[in-house]
Design a protein around this motif. Sequence first.
Motif, PDB file in Angstrom:
ATOM      1  N   ARG A  52       0.841  -1.212   0.000  1.00 33.63           N
ATOM      2  CA  ARG A  52       0.000   0.000   0.000  1.00 33.63           C
ATOM      3  C   ARG A  52       0.873   1.258   0.000  1.00 33.63           C
ATOM      4  NH1 ARG A  52      -5.439   1.285  -0.699  1.00 33.63           N
ATOM      5  NH2 ARG A  52      -5.998   3.048   0.592  1.00 33.63           N
ATOM      6  N   GLY A  56       0.900   3.991  -2.843  1.00 32.01           N
ATOM      7  CA  GLY A  56       0.714   5.409  -2.516  1.00 32.01           C
ATOM      8  C   GLY A  56       1.702   6.292  -3.252  1.00 32.01           C
ATOM      9  N   ALA A  59       0.561   6.589  -6.681  1.00 28.86           N
ATOM     10  CA  ALA A  59      -0.615   7.465  -6.769  1.00 28.86           C
ATOM     11  C   ALA A  59      -0.226   8.882  -7.155  1.00 28.86           C
ATOM     12  CB  ALA A  59      -1.368   7.476  -5.434  1.00 28.86           C
ATOM     13  N   GLY A  63      -2.858   8.636  -9.500  1.00 31.06           N
ATOM     14  CA  GLY A  63      -4.026   8.998  -8.710  1.00 31.06           C
ATOM     15  C   GLY A  63      -4.580   7.796  -7.955  1.00 31.06           C
ATOM     16  N   PRO A  64      -5.781   7.910  -7.416  1.00 28.12           N
ATOM     17  CA  PRO A  64      -6.386   6.844  -6.611  1.00 28.12           C
ATOM     18  C   PRO A  64      -6.446   5.465  -7.273  1.00 28.12           C
ATOM     19  CG  PRO A  64      -7.618   8.869  -6.334  1.00 28.12           C
ATOM     20  CD  PRO A  64      -6.614   9.127  -7.426  1.00 28.12           C
ATOM     21  N   SER A  66      -4.238   3.803  -8.475  1.00 25.03           N
ATOM     22  CA  SER A  66      -3.022   3.039  -8.169  1.00 25.03           C
ATOM     23  C   SER A  66      -3.249   2.046  -7.032  1.00 25.03           C
ATOM     24  CB  SER A  66      -1.859   3.971  -7.826  1.00 25.03           C
ATOM     25  OG  SER A  66      -2.093   4.582  -6.580  1.00 25.03           O
ATOM     26  N   PHE A  67      -4.203   2.336  -6.156  1.00 22.10           N
ATOM     27  CA  PHE A  67      -4.466   1.451  -5.021  1.00 22.10           C
ATOM     28  C   PHE A  67      -5.204   0.178  -5.431  1.00 22.10           C
ATOM     29  CE2 PHE A  67      -4.022   5.690  -3.103  1.00 22.10           C
ATOM     30  CZ  PHE A  67      -2.945   5.423  -2.265  1.00 22.10           C
ATOM     31  N   HIS A  68      -5.636   0.098  -6.689  1.00 21.83           N
ATOM     32  CA  HIS A  68      -6.324  -1.084  -7.197  1.00 21.83           C
ATOM     33  C   HIS A  68      -5.474  -1.816  -8.231  1.00 21.83           C
ATOM     34  CE1 HIS A  68      -9.774   0.439  -5.083  1.00 21.83           C
ATOM     35  NE2 HIS A  68      -9.645   1.599  -5.719  1.00 21.83           N
ATOM     36  N   ALA A 131      -1.725  12.324  -6.294  1.00 22.32           N
ATOM     37  CA  ALA A 131      -1.983  11.572  -5.063  1.00 22.32           C
ATOM     38  C   ALA A 131      -3.113  12.234  -4.284  1.00 22.32           C
ATOM     39  CB  ALA A 131      -0.726  11.513  -4.201  1.00 22.32           C
ATOM     40  N   PRO A 132      -4.006  11.416  -3.719  1.00 21.95           N
ATOM     41  CA  PRO A 132      -5.072  12.006  -2.899  1.00 21.95           C
ATOM     42  C   PRO A 132      -4.477  12.677  -1.666  1.00 21.95           C
ATOM     43  CG  PRO A 132      -5.166   9.593  -2.864  1.00 21.95           C
ATOM     44  CD  PRO A 132      -4.084   9.979  -3.802  1.00 21.95           C
TER      45      PRO A 132
END
Length: 167
Positions: A52, A56, A59, A63-64, A66-68, A131-132
Amino acid sequence: MNANSSYFASHGLNHVGRAGWAMVVTGGLAIAAADLIYCVLFWSTRGVSPMRILQGIAAGALGPPSFHGGIATALLGASIQWLIGACYVLAYAIAARRVTLLRLHPRRYGIAYGMLLYLVMNNIVVPLSSAPQPAHPNLTWMLANIPMFGLFGTIAALYAQRAIRSA
């Protein structure tokens, strides 16, 4: 003369050679490894996995989503982390080729360089990335980063000094 050789010649890096570039690459790896170890030690106590953490980092570019992305985006994050570290070393080397004090006192000025990196990363790079952004910044994380960036700057300065000496 191609565009790359004229750029490096104008920045005093046209005679660096393989040994110098090896120091830039190795310095980038050292910074990336130190940062990843630090992040894992800090965030694992808060339930965040190493994958994770690397996602991050990715990301910042993706962007978001990337977490998937599983292992692929984690590997991208690791690559980005190494690239950032190598850029830290390269930037210090370019400056140190022109400013003798930077070259002669890498530990002293490396810490100051790390503080500059901290300010640039936190006030320019991260806010401009994809990145968020957290709703509430983690103050403990922010304060713990300050000495770590001093370490990253020092590592960059020492590897940059070796890169210049091997030229």
